[in-house]
Motif scaffolding. Sequence first.
Motif, short mmCIF file in Angstrom:
data_model
loop_
_atom_site.label_atom_id
_atom_site.label_comp_id
_atom_site.label_asym_id
_atom_site.label_seq_id
_atom_site.Cartn_x
_atom_site.Cartn_y
_atom_site.Cartn_z
N VAL A 225 -15.30 12.53 53.54
CA VAL A 225 -17.08 11.98 53.13
C VAL A 225 -17.82 12.09 54.31
O VAL A 225 -19.08 13.06 54.25
N GLY A 226 -17.96 11.57 55.91
CA GLY A 226 -18.44 11.82 56.42
C GLY A 226 -18.50 13.22 56.86
O GLY A 226 -20.03 13.53 56.87
N ARG A 229 -21.01 14.61 53.90
CA ARG A 229 -22.20 14.26 54.78
C ARG A 229 -22.65 15.73 55.65
O ARG A 229 -23.87 15.75 54.94
N VAL A 232 -23.50 19.08 54.28
CA VAL A 232 -24.79 19.33 53.09
C VAL A 232 -25.79 19.22 54.10
O VAL A 232 -26.56 19.81 53.48
N ASP A 233 -25.71 18.65 55.02
CA ASP A 233 -27.24 18.35 55.30
C ASP A 233 -27.35 19.64 56.40
O ASP A 233 -28.20 19.78 56.62
N TYR A 252 -27.59 17.52 46.30
CA TYR A 252 -26.13 17.25 46.03
C TYR A 252 -26.39 16.18 47.58
O TYR A 252 -24.95 14.93 47.17
N ARG A 253 -26.88 15.80 48.34
CA ARG A 253 -27.48 14.71 48.89
C ARG A 253 -27.03 13.21 48.75
O ARG A 253 -26.59 12.93 49.53
N ALA A 256 -23.78 12.62 47.93
CA ALA A 256 -22.52 12.55 49.14
C ALA A 256 -22.99 11.34 49.57
O ALA A 256 -21.83 11.04 50.31
N HIS A 257 -24.58 10.51 49.78
CA HIS A 257 -24.17 9.66 50.60
C HIS A 257 -24.50 8.12 49.58
O HIS A 257 -24.04 7.27 50.16
N SER A 258 -24.07 8.47 48.18
CA SER A 258 -23.84 7.85 47.01
C SER A 258 -22.83 6.17 47.55
O SER A 258 -21.67 7.01 48.04
N ARG A 259 -23.76 5.23 47.82
CA ARG A 259 -22.73 4.06 47.89
C ARG A 259 -21.34 4.00 47.04
O ARG A 259 -20.58 3.47 47.74
#
Length: 747
Positions: A225-226, A229, A232-233, A252-253, A256-259
């Motif tokens: 996931v890291g 992220r 995508v960044d 998307y971001r 991707a950052h959704s906890r």
Amino acid sequence: MPERTESESRKLLRRLRDTLATPGKGQDRLDRITHLIADSMGTEVCSIYLFRDAETLELCATEGLRPESVHQTRMKLGEGLVGRVARTGLPVNTANAPSEKGFRYMPETGEEIYSSFLGVPIQRVGEKLGVLVVQSRTARQFNDDEIYALEVVAMVLAEMTELGVFASDVDGMRSLHKQPVMIRGGTGQEGAAEGRVWLHEARVVVTNPVADDPLTEIDRIRAAVGQLRVSVDDLLAAESLDKEQKQVLEAYRMFAHSRGWLKRMEDDIARGLSAEAAVEKEQSATRARLEQVPDAYLRERLHDLDDLSNRLLRILTGQGSDTGAEMPENPVLVARNIGPAELLEYGRKLKGVVLEEGSVGSHAAIVARALAIPLVIHADRIVTEALNGDPILVDGDQGIVHLRPEETVARAFRDKIAMQAAAQQRYANLRDLPALSKCGTVTHLMMNAGLMADLPSLEGSGAEGVGLFRTELQFLIRNKMPQRAELAALYARVMDAAKGRRVAFRTLDIGSDKVLPYMKPQDEPNPAMGWRAIRVGLDKPGVLRMQLQALIRAAKGRPLSVMFPFITEYGEFVTSRDHVMRELDRESAMGHVVPETVEVGAMLETPSLAFAPQAFFDLADFVSIGGNDLKQFFFAADRENERVRRRYDTLNVSFLRFLDQIIGRCETSGTPLSFCGEDAGRPIEAVAFAARGLRTLSMRPASIGPIKALLRRVDLSEAREVIDHAMAEGHESVRPALSEWLAAQPE
Ligand code: PEP
Ligand code: MG
């Protein structure tokens, strides 16, 4: 999540994996699994229902229900509680099954004594495989932990089913990716092809759904996931993004950052799933939920999440888009959808293209057409059904795909291809002969083009020139606006290839369905009747002028032919033509050589132009009927809308009378007239047009041979009489009469 349940579900999964690891036949394994689940969940019943075909579920194994009902009990998708789980992709949990709406009593199973019912879907990213059910006598609702545990088990079953673990000998069961499948879609480009599947995005194969060590798996998912992220960044940091692209990537971001997303996957892992299986489980669940949502925006987000999950899976499995698989010989590209540039990159090595989405007017369809590659669109479920290397037949004429076909089907299909090839050979012999009809009339046959890939057809097809060069294709396949010098070089190559034959360059026809990726899309209620083609060119003349300069420079003194799309009134033509004259003066003043002659024409694509003042016909050097658009406005039937686009016949007498009128006006003013819509390449239509007085037809290169052969066989004055007679008799369409007459003509 209580620790006790977590470890129990892990225990169950481990037992499940051990069961699957011991050798055995598919049916034995299924039987052992149902026993094991019932035992672990403390229920009297556990049953596995799998899809026999796309609509039918079959009880394939059970612990607790009557053994005789195995492979006997079936239900349709949506039927009963099991059918409901399968249709919605969502669990059903009830303490009193017989009182549930839709409950179907199946006496052969003996299930009437079981009150509680919990059914969860066995599915793999959108692919419905079956339903897993537990039932017990005591009336009780299953708790969240139990539902969750059963879902995790179903996930593993899905992976195993996908890998074909059960299918080998299970009586009558659908063996995934093995049986022949026929898919009925739509025609994107005619033609037939036989080849092997090449998936544009290879399927990610998960071979390890159960994991031993949750801590290692959690580390893996966090690392992946890291990485996701960061990627995508990075995409978001690209400078060339416009506002819209940024908005999409922001979404998307957010995912991707959704906890929540990561947390749910970590919970799945804690239950015993591997990181890959956890990603797939969440992907399936979100899909099932969002598919119920009617809101278009949310459904778009479903695609985003899907895309992200796929990326995550590729990171985890190391199966990048380059999976190392070798492209088979005679590849047939299978994809959900594909952009024009990507399709062009594959180029002519593809034998065919099959898309799950796509539309007739999509850019991919335009490119497939230009490359003359058979294309079937709307091929439902093709991406989930097909595996790399599967034999496939593409019937672009009927819009049908046969995946893993039976030998008899393949043989019949090969006959069809051979017949088409033989016919093409016959046409090749006519290549250098004119389309001279029995009555002595010559019809000039030109080809439509738009890509460099079209140019070889100029020699091979016997076209007398290019009647329509769609310049927008060069703009559509790029991701940035082409430069003037680049365009000039390209147009010069087209003229070189034409070797003095006429090429009618149509200026940019964008808007409507053709949206340039680097131009701000217009949100119009009805783009086909909106700000498109010459309307854009005249309002924002920068690109139009650049294009005209490129054309003038490309001609390097040779004759130049330019036509403007979608001219609706005389004034538009005058202004457009003035641009040409101004650019000629400017180029000449700058010391560039100007073309020897310049013809400026208009496409007649809206009915209004047929009624324009006489001055229009006097001023235009030529007129070309864009029948695709003209017909859609004449009949008020959207050419992109499958429901109506074939509703009205081109040979409807109203349309023919209208064509007669256009032909008459051009004859009066002595203005050369051609027809360049798709209908020009259809046999009966071409004969009708030629019989009404159209002397130039422009069509796809592959149609030139057949049309020429046909025109050479007939007497156009007789055909004209047949049409006149049908009109006088009050027929709605002249097609029946003309087809009958054509069928009676000697070969
Ligand atoms: C037409 O409309 O008939 C035509 C030839 O143009 P296009 O299909 O590119 O709109
Ligand atoms: Mg058009």
